[in-house]
Design a protein around this motif. Structure first.
Motif, PDB file in Angstrom:
ATOM      1  N   VAL A 138       0.758  -1.334  -0.014  1.00 20.61           N
ATOM      2  CA  VAL A 138      -0.124   0.096  -0.073  1.00 20.61           C
ATOM      3  C   VAL A 138       0.937   1.134  -0.063  1.00 20.61           C
ATOM      4  CG1 VAL A 138      -1.688   1.404   1.390  1.00 20.61           C
ATOM      5  CG2 VAL A 138      -1.884  -1.006   0.923  1.00 20.61           C
ATOM      6  N   LEU A 139       0.723   2.072  -1.105  1.00 27.65           N
ATOM      7  CA  LEU A 139       1.406   3.286  -1.066  1.00 27.65           C
ATOM      8  C   LEU A 139       0.674   4.590  -0.745  1.00 27.65           C
ATOM      9  CD1 LEU A 139       2.477   1.211  -3.697  1.00 27.65           C
ATOM     10  CD2 LEU A 139       4.412   3.003  -3.294  1.00 27.65           C
ATOM     11  N   GLU A 148       6.760   5.929  -9.120  1.00 24.89           N
ATOM     12  CA  GLU A 148       7.928   5.431  -9.603  1.00 24.89           C
ATOM     13  C   GLU A 148       8.159   4.116  -8.527  1.00 24.89           C
ATOM     14  OE1 GLU A 148      11.566   4.957 -11.592  1.00 24.89           O
ATOM     15  OE2 GLU A 148       9.655   5.489 -12.033  1.00 24.89           O
ATOM     16  N   ILE A 149       8.091   4.320  -7.441  1.00 22.10           N
ATOM     17  CA  ILE A 149       7.989   3.059  -6.296  1.00 22.10           C
ATOM     18  C   ILE A 149       7.037   2.075  -6.809  1.00 22.10           C
ATOM     19  CG2 ILE A 149       7.946   2.099  -3.979  1.00 22.10           C
ATOM     20  CD1 ILE A 149       8.459   5.090  -3.104  1.00 22.10           C
ATOM     21  N   GLY A 150       5.965   2.380  -7.245  1.00 20.77           N
ATOM     22  CA  GLY A 150       4.986   1.403  -7.854  1.00 20.77           C
ATOM     23  C   GLY A 150       5.636   0.615  -9.018  1.00 20.77           C
ATOM     24  N   THR A 160       0.307  -3.300  -6.213  1.00 18.65           N
ATOM     25  CA  THR A 160       0.279  -2.096  -5.572  1.00 18.65           C
ATOM     26  C   THR A 160      -0.954  -1.512  -5.513  1.00 18.65           C
ATOM     27  OG1 THR A 160       0.365  -1.321  -7.622  1.00 18.65           O
ATOM     28  CG2 THR A 160       2.531  -1.634  -6.818  1.00 18.65           C
ATOM     29  N   ILE A 161      -1.348  -1.020  -4.342  1.00 24.04           N
ATOM     30  CA  ILE A 161      -2.505  -0.393  -3.738  1.00 24.04           C
ATOM     31  C   ILE A 161      -2.101   1.164  -3.590  1.00 24.04           C
ATOM     32  CG2 ILE A 161      -4.638  -0.243  -2.363  1.00 24.04           C
ATOM     33  CD1 ILE A 161      -4.160  -3.216  -1.774  1.00 24.04           C
ATOM     34  N   GLU A 171      -0.746   6.222 -11.814  1.00 25.92           N
ATOM     35  CA  GLU A 171      -0.102   5.382 -12.413  1.00 25.92           C
ATOM     36  C   GLU A 171       0.725   4.250 -11.701  1.00 25.92           C
ATOM     37  OE1 GLU A 171       2.338   6.925 -16.239  1.00 25.92           O
ATOM     38  OE2 GLU A 171       2.851   8.029 -14.498  1.00 25.92           O
ATOM     39  N   TYR A 172       0.717   2.836 -12.164  1.00 23.84           N
ATOM     40  CA  TYR A 172       1.458   1.814 -11.689  1.00 23.84           C
ATOM     41  C   TYR A 172       0.981   1.471 -10.329  1.00 23.84           C
ATOM     42  CZ  TYR A 172       4.852   3.099 -15.086  1.00 23.84           C
ATOM     43  OH  TYR A 172       5.532   3.275 -16.378  1.00 23.84           O
ATOM     44  N   MET A 173      -0.454   1.663 -10.349  1.00 20.97           N
ATOM     45  CA  MET A 173      -1.135   1.179  -8.960  1.00 20.97           C
ATOM     46  C   MET A 173      -2.217   0.147  -9.680  1.00 20.97           C
ATOM     47  SD  MET A 173       0.060   2.564  -6.431  1.00 20.97           S
ATOM     48  CE  MET A 173       1.730   3.073  -6.916  1.00 20.97           C
ATOM     49  N   ASP A 174      -2.392  -1.103  -9.107  1.00 21.98           N
ATOM     50  CA  ASP A 174      -3.370  -1.882  -9.299  1.00 21.98           C
ATOM     51  C   ASP A 174      -4.622  -1.661  -8.764  1.00 21.98           C
ATOM     52  OD1 ASP A 174      -1.644  -3.752 -10.771  1.00 21.98           O
ATOM     53  OD2 ASP A 174      -0.538  -4.112  -8.934  1.00 21.98           O
TER      54      ASP A 174
END
Length: 313
Positions: A138-139, A148-150, A160-161, A171-174
């Motif tokens: 979870v970010l 970018e971490i995701g 990634t949440i 971006e880059y979050m599921d």
């Protein structure tokens, strides 16, 4: 036009500015604000300007903050004079994402244990290593840095949440949730990473119930601002085993006092607010500043990455 830097770039960086803007007078003075009354533009890290400084800065029209955080600046004084403020949002994403991954991989692959065994001259294969692949993160704050971490986490097979104010797509979050609904996501998380700024909304955003909702072996990482979590709440979560491990780059009080319990805790990694450090930091800041300065000279007084001093970001 006078431009005052309250930090001193490298000599080649100063030469780059002077060569590109021969019509501009640059002053590179470490925390020396004697030229503030004549400065049209100030470039600062954002921690060395006071309300008195702003009051005597008669010509100041633009403050370029070579950082993302502006919480230590005199907001009211700047707003009252209508001074434009911009920052370098986004330039931290590479070093901070690499820092996050470095800490996670070190913990998952037992590097602290391996290094300690080496120092002790001990051949010990009981590392209890695990993998990032197949875990969920979870970010909090899936902006430039969080995304970018995701991206890197997804490359390692991590789900990634993202968690932000609105719950809107990033971006880059599921998956996405809002701050309000974060408690629904935390029980799923093996890793919780916070990269939020310091604002009224994020002040002590994470409370006791958030840590109680996390897995008791979860890794919590704060790379944003120390006031996201009240220090006593963080301490109790670690002491009672509500979470397994914390990687803390930021703290409510910095430097962290020498007698703070964190120093003696095996389940805490103390990073002295260095996750964004990089030899390329000022170079990247200038890559943001230089195009904006060209536009400013041409009359465009709308630099990229504008900051709303009332909202705090």
């Amino acid at each position: 036009m006078d431009v005052l830097f309250t930090f001193v770039p490298k000599e080649n960086q100063q030469e780059r500015l002077q060569a590109e803007f021969p019509e501009v007078t640059f002053r590179f003075l470490y925390k020396n604000k004697s030229f503030l009354p004549t400065a049209d533009i100030v470039v600062t890290y954002g921690e060395d300007l006071t309300a008195d400084d702003i009051d005597r800065a008669d010509n100041l029209k633009w403050i370029m903050v070579a950082s993302a955080g502006i919480e230590k600046m005199p907001h009211a004084a700047i707003a009252d004079k209508g001074i434009i403020v911009s920052n370098v949002k986004g330039i931290h994403k590479t070093p901070m994402a690499e820092s996050a991954l470095a800490h996670l991989l070190a913990l998952k692959r037992s590097l602290p244990f391996i290094y300690e065994c080496q120092r002790n001259g001990e051949w010990n294969r009981k590392t209890h290593s695990s993998e990032l692949a197949g875990s969920t993160a979870v970010l909090f704050g899936p902006g430039a840095i969080g995304s970018e971490i995701g991206r890197l986490l997804q490359a390692f097979g991590v789900r990634t949440i993202g968690c932000n104010r609105s719950g809107d797509k990033a971006e880059y979050m599921d998956e996405m949730v809002s701050f309000e609904n974060s408690l629904t996501a935390l029980p799923k998380a093996d890793i919780v990473i916070a990269v939020l700024p310091s604002t009224e909304e994020t002040h002590h955003l994470l409370k006791k119930e958030h840590f109680q909702a996390m897995k008791n072996d979860a890794i919590f990482m704060n790379l944003g601002r120390g006031d996201l979590v009240e220090d006593q709440v963080m301490l109790e979560a670690l002491e009672t085993g509500e979470i397994g491990q914390a990687v803390l780059d930021v703290f409510e009080e910095e430097p962290l006092p020498a007698d703070h319990p964190y120093w003696q805790m095996d389940n805490v990694i103390i990073s002295p607010h260095v996750s964004s450090h990089s030899g390329k930091y000022v170079e990247r800041a200038l890559d943001v500043f230089i195009p904006n300065l060209h536009d400013w000279i041409k009359g465009d007084t709308s630099p990229s990455n504008p900051v709303d001093m009332k909202r705090g970001y």
